[in-house]
Each structure stands twice: as C-alpha cells, then as structure tokens.
Design a protein around this motif. Structure first.
Motif, PDB file in Angstrom:
ATOM      1  N   VAL A   1       0.830  -1.219   0.000  1.00  0.00           N
ATOM      2  CA  VAL A   1       0.000   0.000   0.000  1.00  0.00           C
ATOM      3  C   VAL A   1       0.858   1.260   0.000  1.00  0.00           C
ATOM      4  N   ILE A   2       2.085   1.169  -0.502  1.00  0.00           N
ATOM      5  CA  ILE A   2       2.994   2.302  -0.399  1.00  0.00           C
ATOM      6  C   ILE A   2       2.474   3.524  -1.153  1.00  0.00           C
ATOM      7  N   ASP A   3       1.673   3.333  -2.187  1.00  0.00           N
ATOM      8  CA  ASP A   3       1.108   4.464  -2.926  1.00  0.00           C
ATOM      9  C   ASP A   3      -0.136   5.037  -2.266  1.00  0.00           C
ATOM     10  N   VAL A   4      -0.702   4.296  -1.318  1.00  0.00           N
ATOM     11  CA  VAL A   4      -1.920   4.734  -0.624  1.00  0.00           C
ATOM     12  C   VAL A   4      -1.493   5.430   0.666  1.00  0.00           C
ATOM     13  N   GLY A   5      -1.243   6.719   0.579  1.00  0.00           N
ATOM     14  CA  GLY A   5      -0.742   7.447   1.743  1.00  0.00           C
ATOM     15  C   GLY A   5      -1.669   7.404   2.934  1.00  0.00           C
ATOM     16  N   PHE A   6      -2.961   7.194   2.709  1.00  0.00           N
ATOM     17  CA  PHE A   6      -3.927   7.123   3.800  1.00  0.00           C
ATOM     18  C   PHE A   6      -3.643   5.945   4.718  1.00  0.00           C
ATOM     19  N   ALA A   7      -2.886   4.945   4.248  1.00  0.00           N
ATOM     20  CA  ALA A   7      -2.691   3.694   4.986  1.00  0.00           C
ATOM     21  C   ALA A   7      -1.594   3.778   6.042  1.00  0.00           C
ATOM     22  N   TYR A   8      -0.800   4.836   6.065  1.00  0.00           N
ATOM     23  CA  TYR A   8       0.288   4.921   7.042  1.00  0.00           C
ATOM     24  C   TYR A   8       0.400   6.338   7.588  1.00  0.00           C
ATOM     25  N   PRO A   9       1.097   6.524   8.707  1.00  0.00           N
ATOM     26  CA  PRO A   9       1.071   7.823   9.393  1.00  0.00           C
ATOM     27  C   PRO A   9       1.850   8.934   8.699  1.00  0.00           C
ATOM     28  N   TRP A  10       2.942   8.595   7.995  1.00  0.00           N
ATOM     29  CA  TRP A  10       3.821   9.623   7.458  1.00  0.00           C
ATOM     30  C   TRP A  10       3.287  10.217   6.153  1.00  0.00           C
ATOM     31  N   VAL A  11       3.872  11.351   5.762  1.00  0.00           N
ATOM     32  CA  VAL A  11       3.664  11.823   4.398  1.00  0.00           C
ATOM     33  C   VAL A  11       4.356  10.856   3.443  1.00  0.00           C
ATOM     34  N   ASN A  12       5.607  10.522   3.747  1.00  0.00           N
ATOM     35  CA  ASN A  12       6.330   9.498   2.993  1.00  0.00           C
ATOM     36  C   ASN A  12       6.954   8.517   3.967  1.00  0.00           C
ATOM     37  N   ALA A  13       6.823   7.234   3.679  1.00  0.00           N
ATOM     38  CA  ALA A  13       7.458   6.215   4.508  1.00  0.00           C
ATOM     39  C   ALA A  13       8.970   6.401   4.479  1.00  0.00           C
ATOM     40  N   PRO A  14       9.698   5.978   5.522  1.00  0.00           N
ATOM     41  CA  PRO A  14      11.147   6.221   5.609  1.00  0.00           C
ATOM     42  C   PRO A  14      11.899   5.834   4.348  1.00  0.00           C
ATOM     43  N   GLN A  15      12.579   6.813   3.763  1.00  0.00           N
ATOM     44  CA  GLN A  15      13.278   6.615   2.500  1.00  0.00           C
ATOM     45  C   GLN A  15      14.354   5.550   2.597  1.00  0.00           C
ATOM     46  N   GLN A  16      14.949   5.402   3.775  1.00  0.00           N
ATOM     47  CA  GLN A  16      16.054   4.450   3.932  1.00  0.00           C
ATOM     48  C   GLN A  16      15.637   3.015   3.633  1.00  0.00           C
ATOM     49  N   LEU A  17      14.352   2.693   3.815  1.00  0.00           N
ATOM     50  CA  LEU A  17      13.862   1.358   3.486  1.00  0.00           C
ATOM     51  C   LEU A  17      12.977   1.370   2.248  1.00  0.00           C
ATOM     52  N   TYR A  18      12.058   2.330   2.197  1.00  0.00           N
ATOM     53  CA  TYR A  18      11.064   2.345   1.131  1.00  0.00           C
ATOM     54  C   TYR A  18      11.577   3.158  -0.059  1.00  0.00           C
ATOM     55  N   SER A  19      12.596   2.644  -0.676  1.00  0.00           N
ATOM     56  CA  SER A  19      13.201   3.333  -1.818  1.00  0.00           C
ATOM     57  C   SER A  19      13.348   2.353  -2.966  1.00  0.00           C
ATOM     58  N   SER A  20      14.008   2.775  -4.018  1.00  0.00           N
ATOM     59  CA  SER A  20      14.120   1.949  -5.226  1.00  0.00           C
ATOM     60  C   SER A  20      15.088   0.790  -5.065  1.00  0.00           C
ATOM     61  N   TYR A  21      15.707   0.639  -3.881  1.00  0.00           N
ATOM     62  CA  TYR A  21      16.580  -0.513  -3.688  1.00  0.00           C
ATOM     63  C   TYR A  21      15.796  -1.817  -3.782  1.00  0.00           C
TER      64      TYR A  21
END
Length: 400
Positions: A124-144
């Motif tokens: 659900v990373i594209d569904v911002g309503f599903a998590y508290p942040w504006v963007n989930a932590p970049q260190q994990l939720y990135s293009s890696y």
C-alpha cells in the motif's frame, strides 16, 4: 505529450472496465481509488532530495490511483489498478493486474503483475492514507527494493489459539528502469523469489520476510562504451567491476503495536549482493505516535548505512591521452555510485478530519555524510554541500 498519452491509456482502460459492467451484475464489479496531493520544500539550494529543492513543489509525490475488482464466481476474481503519477522518475500506467483463485477462506493464489511484499507497507505504499507519514522512511522504502514483479504467489492464513499467522511465498520476474542518485539503470531479473511470515496477536504484529534474485542484470545508461574501451585497452579486471550480473538478497524483520491511544513500529532490513560494485546495505527505522482524538502526533528515527567495494583504478596516467581519458572516466563513474548513508529525524502530525480523508504535515531533519550521496542529488559546483538539510512536507490523503 507523454503525460497526455499515459492519461489517454488510463482512461481507455477505465472505460473498458465500465463497459464490462453491462456483462455482469452490479454486485460483481467494484471500483475504488485513492489520491494524494503532496507538497514539499527543501531548505537548501545546493541539492535535491526525493525531487524536492528550495522551491515549493506539489509534483513529486502527488498521484491518483483507480482500481477495479471483478468477481467471476465464488473461487475466481480479477483486479487491476491504474496509477497516474506526477513524479518524473516513475511511469504512470497499470500498476498491478492479476487473477485470484481462492478455493477456501484460508488459501489464496494470485497470478499476474503483483506487488513485492517485502516491507510492512509495500502493498500500500502508494496509498498514503494507509500509514502515518507523508512518505514512509526513504532508507527502506526506496528503489533498492524491486517494487513489483510478474509471476505468482500463494498465501495461507491460519490461527493458533489467539495468534493468527499469514504465510506467503512468491516467484516471478522483474524488468524496470530505476533512477538513483542521478544514474539511470535498466534492471532485469529472470527469477525473483521470496517469502513472508506474519504473526498477529491483539494489536501486536511480528513480520519477517526474505527476497532473493539469483541473477540481476543491469545496464547503466552510458556505461557500455566505457566497458568496451576498458576491454579493448586490456583492463578486463576493471571492466568486470562495472558489469552487473550476479545475485542479490534481502532480509527483513519488523514489529509493531497499534492501540487506541498510541502506536509503535520498527523495521530493519539488510541487503546483500555478490555484485562487485555493491557490498551491503543495512537500514532501519523506529517510530511511535500518540492519538489525541482525531489527531496523531508521531516521531520517527530512520538510518541507513551502505558500503561499496573499493574499485582500484590501475590505469596509468600521463602515458597517452586515450589512457588518461579512460582513467578519469573510471574515476567519475566510481564517484557517481550511490553511498546512501543517512540519518533522519521526522516529526509529524496527521488529522483524520473525515473517515476517508486525512491532512498531514511533517518536518524531516536530514543528516547525511559529506562525500556520500546520502540520497541527495548534489547540484554542479556544490561539492561543499555537507549533506544536511531540512525537508518540509504537507499532504492531503483521500480514499474512495
């Protein structure tokens, strides 16, 4: 012209979904969607971070997603999702498209284009309503991580006393263009596989996941002529370092608690590779928040540490202009590979002013390492930038 074409394709697909209603009862097909408008500002003119710079922008993370779920019978269903994205590093179009076979309530099989379920919010990373942040932590939720794949998965849900468990295994292939730290990379994986185990007890959740790719083939834009030049000059050992054709694996552990008044969550991930250029990436975050009526106040600390193998440049300089050119080309390419060591403290608030809408605001203090990329894209002639900046973001989230 590109955005217009993508929009036309998306609208055409949606029209096809709507036409299918005439062949089925209204109860057989369900439409849903989500949207987010995200604005951001970075307080430095020396670099960009996640596409943001020292001007207010709403074009980096804003998006619109539309989904159709069609029930064929009691065992089979089909789902499709179209994503219209404003980020120039992502393509709009069909995000997922798959068929589901569920012989009973506990067992489910999916085949098609699917999300790679590596992290807690991967699905659900594209569904911002599903998590508290504006963007989930970049260190994990990135293009890696390889965000999606084409293949199939099997999922089994069960219960042991008061503990529910969810086991998932998947197998498929991946082919996509990635962009990181200014590098454009075409990645192809013939065999991508992994598994997930999730345990739930009350508000507690424990999650572990593994992902593996036996052979990752990647072509870096503009590097092929350099490799050919190195091979022609007899520097096969150096050229071999820039040929990406080996295995990658990742391991994740996460834990969380969601209660009526507060939440706490953490995820830790390790990525290892046999690719000569890469050694390993280790990243994690810890987050906690407190609810005051419809407002959530939260704080998150995230960190990543990435190591690269040192490629020794043995090309002699001063012998000939051609060798000098090869030497400096290798040096420039070496310096362009990402070394994303970054610590981040994020403070934010979320207000659920409606059951399906939320307003978010947060500030992130970015503390990278000078001389590393640290997820920044440093502008020309700004090498004095110390990799420290503050990112301000606001967002309106909507599900419908």
């Amino acid at each position: 012209m590109k955005n217009t074409s993508l929009l036309n394709n998306a609208l055409s697909l949606l029209a096809l979904f709507w036409c299918s209603v005439s062949f089925a009862d209204n109860n057989d097909i369900e439409f849903s969607g989500f949207a987010r408008a995200v604005g951001g500002y970075l307080d430095t003119s020396s670099a960009e971070y996640e596409g943001y710079d020292d001007s207010v922008s709403f074009s980096e993370k804003s998006l619109l997603g539309l989904q159709a779920d069609y029930t064929l019978n009691q065992y089979f269903s089909a789902s499709a999702q179209v994503l219209l994205h404003s980020d120039e590093n992502r393509e709009s179009g069909i995000e997922w498209l798959y068929i589901t076979y569920a012989p009973n309530d506990a067992l489910q099989f999916n085949v098609g284009r699917l999300r790679t379920p590596s992290l807690k919010y991967s699905d659900v990373i594209d569904v911002g309503f599903a998590y508290p942040w504006v963007n989930a932590p970049q260190q994990l939720y990135s293009s890696y991580l390889f965000s999606q794949y084409e293949g199939g998965n099997a999922r089994f849900r069960g219960r042991l006393g008061k503990v529910t468990y969810d086991i998932e295994g998947y197998l498929g292939r991946y082919n996509d263009d990635l962009r990181t730290s200014g590098l454009a990379i075409d990645v192809e994986i013939d065999t991508l596989y992994g598994g997930v185990l999730e345990l739930n007890y009350g508000g507690f959740q424990l999650r572990t996941a593994v992902t593996g790719a036996r052979k990752v083939e990647a072509q870096i834009e503009g590097v092929a002529p350099l490799i050919n030049g190195l091979q022609a000059a007899g520097f096969e050992d150096i050229a071999e370092n820039f040929i990406i054709n080996d295995s990658v694996s990742s391991f994740l552990v996460g834990a969380s608690y969601d209660g009526l008044k507060w939440y706490a969550s953490a995820e830790w991930m390790s990525v290892n590779s046999d690719i000569e250029l890469l050694a390993e990436l280790e990243s994690y975050y810890v987050s906690a928040g407190y609810y005051i009526d419809d407002v959530l106040l939260h704080a998150t600390y995230a960190s990543s540490s990435q190591s690269l193998n040192n490629i020794e440049n043995t090309i002699p300089i001063g012998v000939s202009p051609d060798l000098d050119g090869l030497f400096f080309a290798v040096e420039e390419l070496n310096s362009s590979f990402p070394t994303d060591n970054l610590d981040t403290i994020t403070l934010g608030a979320r207000w659920d002013f409606k059951t399906n809408m939320a307003l978010k605001a947060e500030v992130s203090f970015l503390d990278g390492e000078e001389g590393n990329t640290s997820f920044f894209e440093v502008k020309d002639r700004e090498e004095g930038f110390d990799r420290q900046a503050t990112l301000y973001q606001v967002a309106l989230e909507w599900v419908f």
